[in-house]
Design a protein around this motif. Structure first.
Motif, PDB file in Angstrom:
ATOM      1  N   GLU A 102       0.846  -1.198   0.000  1.00 47.70           N
ATOM      2  CA  GLU A 102       0.000   0.000   0.000  1.00 47.70           C
ATOM      3  C   GLU A 102       0.880   1.247   0.000  1.00 47.70           C
ATOM      4  O   GLU A 102       0.604   2.217  -0.693  1.00 47.70           O
ATOM      5  N   ILE A 103       1.957   1.205   0.749  1.00 46.05           N
ATOM      6  CA  ILE A 103       2.894   2.331   0.787  1.00 46.05           C
ATOM      7  C   ILE A 103       3.700   2.389  -0.504  1.00 46.05           C
ATOM      8  O   ILE A 103       3.862   3.442  -1.111  1.00 46.05           O
ATOM      9  N   LEU A 104       4.205   1.255  -0.947  1.00 46.32           N
ATOM     10  CA  LEU A 104       5.122   1.231  -2.082  1.00 46.32           C
ATOM     11  C   LEU A 104       4.451   1.424  -3.438  1.00 46.32           C
ATOM     12  O   LEU A 104       5.132   1.707  -4.420  1.00 46.32           O
ATOM     13  N   LYS A 105       3.129   1.292  -3.503  1.00 42.41           N
ATOM     14  CA  LYS A 105       2.478   1.413  -4.817  1.00 42.41           C
ATOM     15  C   LYS A 105       2.483   2.849  -5.338  1.00 42.41           C
ATOM     16  O   LYS A 105       2.308   3.081  -6.513  1.00 42.41           O
ATOM     17  N   ASN A 106       2.708   3.813  -4.457  1.00 46.00           N
ATOM     18  CA  ASN A 106       2.704   5.219  -4.862  1.00 46.00           C
ATOM     19  C   ASN A 106       4.127   5.698  -5.101  1.00 46.00           C
ATOM     20  O   ASN A 106       4.990   5.558  -4.234  1.00 46.00           O
ATOM     21  N   GLU A 107       4.374   6.281  -6.266  1.00 41.81           N
ATOM     22  CA  GLU A 107       5.727   6.710  -6.637  1.00 41.81           C
ATOM     23  C   GLU A 107       6.269   7.798  -5.713  1.00 41.81           C
ATOM     24  O   GLU A 107       7.446   7.800  -5.364  1.00 41.81           O
ATOM     25  N   ARG A 108       5.423   8.716  -5.297  1.00 41.46           N
ATOM     26  CA  ARG A 108       5.889   9.793  -4.413  1.00 41.46           C
ATOM     27  C   ARG A 108       6.334   9.227  -3.069  1.00 41.46           C
ATOM     28  O   ARG A 108       7.334   9.657  -2.496  1.00 41.46           O
ATOM     29  N   ARG A 109       5.611   8.243  -2.555  1.00 45.57           N
ATOM     30  CA  ARG A 109       6.012   7.629  -1.286  1.00 45.57           C
ATOM     31  C   ARG A 109       7.327   6.870  -1.450  1.00 45.57           C
ATOM     32  O   ARG A 109       8.171   6.878  -0.550  1.00 45.57           O
ATOM     33  N   ARG A 110       7.513   6.234  -2.606  1.00 42.15           N
ATOM     34  CA  ARG A 110       8.789   5.560  -2.856  1.00 42.15           C
ATOM     35  C   ARG A 110       9.931   6.576  -2.900  1.00 42.15           C
ATOM     36  O   ARG A 110      11.028   6.320  -2.411  1.00 42.15           O
ATOM     37  N   ARG A 111       9.668   7.736  -3.483  1.00 48.93           N
ATOM     38  CA  ARG A 111      10.696   8.783  -3.536  1.00 48.93           C
ATOM     39  C   ARG A 111      11.035   9.289  -2.138  1.00 48.93           C
ATOM     40  O   ARG A 111      12.183   9.581  -1.838  1.00 48.93           O
ATOM     41  N   VAL A 112      10.020   9.425  -1.287  1.00 49.46           N
ATOM     42  CA  VAL A 112      10.263   9.855   0.098  1.00 49.46           C
ATOM     43  C   VAL A 112      11.169   8.845   0.790  1.00 49.46           C
ATOM     44  O   VAL A 112      12.157   9.213   1.437  1.00 49.46           O
ATOM     45  N   LEU A 113      10.825   7.569   0.663  1.00 52.24           N
ATOM     46  CA  LEU A 113      11.644   6.528   1.289  1.00 52.24           C
ATOM     47  C   LEU A 113      13.070   6.556   0.752  1.00 52.24           C
ATOM     48  O   LEU A 113      14.038   6.481   1.511  1.00 52.24           O
ATOM     49  N   GLY A 114      13.209   6.657  -0.566  1.00 49.00           N
ATOM     50  CA  GLY A 114      14.537   6.704  -1.170  1.00 49.00           C
ATOM     51  C   GLY A 114      15.351   7.879  -0.669  1.00 49.00           C
ATOM     52  O   GLY A 114      16.541   7.748  -0.368  1.00 49.00           O
ATOM     53  N   TYR A 115      14.707   9.040  -0.556  1.00 51.96           N
ATOM     54  CA  TYR A 115      15.414  10.235  -0.087  1.00 51.96           C
ATOM     55  C   TYR A 115      15.862  10.071   1.363  1.00 51.96           C
ATOM     56  O   TYR A 115      16.993  10.396   1.719  1.00 51.96           O
ATOM     57  N   LEU A 116      14.975   9.540   2.216  1.00 52.61           N
ATOM     58  CA  LEU A 116      15.327   9.356   3.624  1.00 52.61           C
ATOM     59  C   LEU A 116      16.422   8.304   3.801  1.00 52.61           C
ATOM     60  O   LEU A 116      17.293   8.445   4.657  1.00 52.61           O
ATOM     61  N   ILE A 117      16.382   7.269   2.997  1.00 48.67           N
ATOM     62  CA  ILE A 117      17.408   6.230   3.084  1.00 48.67           C
ATOM     63  C   ILE A 117      18.750   6.791   2.637  1.00 48.67           C
ATOM     64  O   ILE A 117      19.787   6.527   3.251  1.00 48.67           O
ATOM     65  N   GLU A 118      18.738   7.594   1.569  1.00 50.36           N
ATOM     66  CA  GLU A 118      19.982   8.214   1.093  1.00 50.36           C
ATOM     67  C   GLU A 118      20.560   9.161   2.134  1.00 50.36           C
ATOM     68  O   GLU A 118      21.757   9.137   2.406  1.00 50.36           O
ATOM     69  N   SER A 119      19.710  10.018   2.701  1.00 47.73           N
ATOM     70  CA  SER A 119      20.210  11.011   3.659  1.00 47.73           C
ATOM     71  C   SER A 119      20.517  10.364   5.007  1.00 47.73           C
ATOM     72  O   SER A 119      21.485  10.736   5.654  1.00 47.73           O
ATOM     73  N   GLY A 120      19.684   9.418   5.424  1.00 47.23           N
ATOM     74  CA  GLY A 120      19.906   8.720   6.682  1.00 47.23           C
ATOM     75  C   GLY A 120      19.721   9.576   7.917  1.00 47.23           C
ATOM     76  O   GLY A 120      20.108   9.186   9.015  1.00 47.23           O
ATOM     77  N   GLU A 121      19.148  10.749   7.771  1.00 47.50           N
ATOM     78  CA  GLU A 121      18.986  11.640   8.911  1.00 47.50           C
ATOM     79  C   GLU A 121      17.649  12.351   8.858  1.00 47.50           C
ATOM     80  O   GLU A 121      16.921  12.268   7.878  1.00 47.50           O
ATOM     81  N   GLU A 122      17.346  13.064   9.924  1.00 49.80           N
ATOM     82  CA  GLU A 122      16.099  13.809  10.026  1.00 49.80           C
ATOM     83  C   GLU A 122      16.115  14.993   9.063  1.00 49.80           C
ATOM     84  O   GLU A 122      17.129  15.657   8.897  1.00 49.80           O
ATOM     85  N   VAL A 123      14.980  15.219   8.400  1.00 49.59           N
ATOM     86  CA  VAL A 123      14.852  16.362   7.484  1.00 49.59           C
ATOM     87  C   VAL A 123      13.569  17.102   7.815  1.00 49.59           C
ATOM     88  O   VAL A 123      12.669  16.561   8.443  1.00 49.59           O
ATOM     89  N   THR A 124      13.495  18.348   7.360  1.00 43.81           N
ATOM     90  CA  THR A 124      12.262  19.116   7.558  1.00 43.81           C
ATOM     91  C   THR A 124      11.307  18.828   6.410  1.00 43.81           C
ATOM     92  O   THR A 124      11.717  18.365   5.333  1.00 43.81           O
ATOM     93  N   LEU A 125      10.055  19.126   6.628  1.00 41.57           N
ATOM     94  CA  LEU A 125       9.047  18.938   5.584  1.00 41.57           C
ATOM     95  C   LEU A 125       9.353  19.823   4.383  1.00 41.57           C
ATOM     96  O   LEU A 125       9.174  19.410   3.236  1.00 41.57           O
TER      97      LEU A 125
END
Length: 198
Positions: free
Chosen positions: A46-69
């Protein structure tokens, strides 16, 4: 013999303990299995079917740290538009910001894909981020479109090769050959055109 001072002895014991303890690195951490997680495949996909949510996950995994909205919205808008972060317009950023704020981030937080502090507008990897990471596509972006164009070009070439039987069928008036070849050509042209334009 003179006794060793107390401070030096404690220091030596601490050094020995640190030497014996195995160091834990990020690569040593095992990715949890879906069977052991409190969420199931339905929630995961359900989470992975949406491309924007996949991009969010990819960005957080790449950065590995807390980010602002704000940072996250800018980064995702830049990825979606194929622009540099400095080139995105306020309208493009706002469109992504609103979607993340209202829909995507709360849902991702509920499933443990991310940790989202809504009052502070802070996002970081969540309890189950590693579980989601295993299902993310490794090669997203420009390489995908190059691969699609390669297959589309190959299909168009095959289509051109099928035109010959159509012409032969038209010249010799062989109706069944003409109909089959025309259907194949039409199908290949349609699929190839759609894939090429995506």
């Amino acid at each position: 013999m003179s006794a060793e001072p107390e401070g030096e002895r404690r220091e030596q014991e601490q050094t020995d303990a640190e030497t014996e303890a195995p160091a834990t690195t990020a690569s040593d951490v095992e990715t949890p299995a879906i069977e052991d997680a409190p969420i199931g495949f339905d929630q995961l996909f359900e989470i992975l079917k949406n491309e924007r949510r996949r991009r969010v996950l990819g960005y957080l995994i790449e950065s590995g740290e807390e980010v602002t909205l704000d940072e996250l919205a800018e980064a995702i808008a830049a990825r979606e538009t194929g622009k540099d972060v400095r080139q995105i317009t306020s309208q493009e950023r706002k469109r992504v910001y609103v979607g993340l704020y209202q829909c995507h981030l709360p849902k991702m937080h509920d499933y443990g894909a991310i940790s989202y502090n809504k009052p502070r507008g802070r996002i970081e990897p969540g309890e189950h981020t590693l579980l989601f990471e295993r299902y993310l596509s490794v090669d997203e972006g420009p390489d995908d479109s190059a691969w699609t164009r390669y297959h589309s070009t190959l299909s168009l070439t095959a289509t051109l090769l099928l035109v010959v039987p159509v012409l032969v069928g038209a010249v010799t008036s062989n109706a069944p050959l003409l109909i089959v070849a025309a259907l194949l050509v039409g199908g290949l042209v349609g699929v190839s055109t759609l894939r090429f334009l995506r």
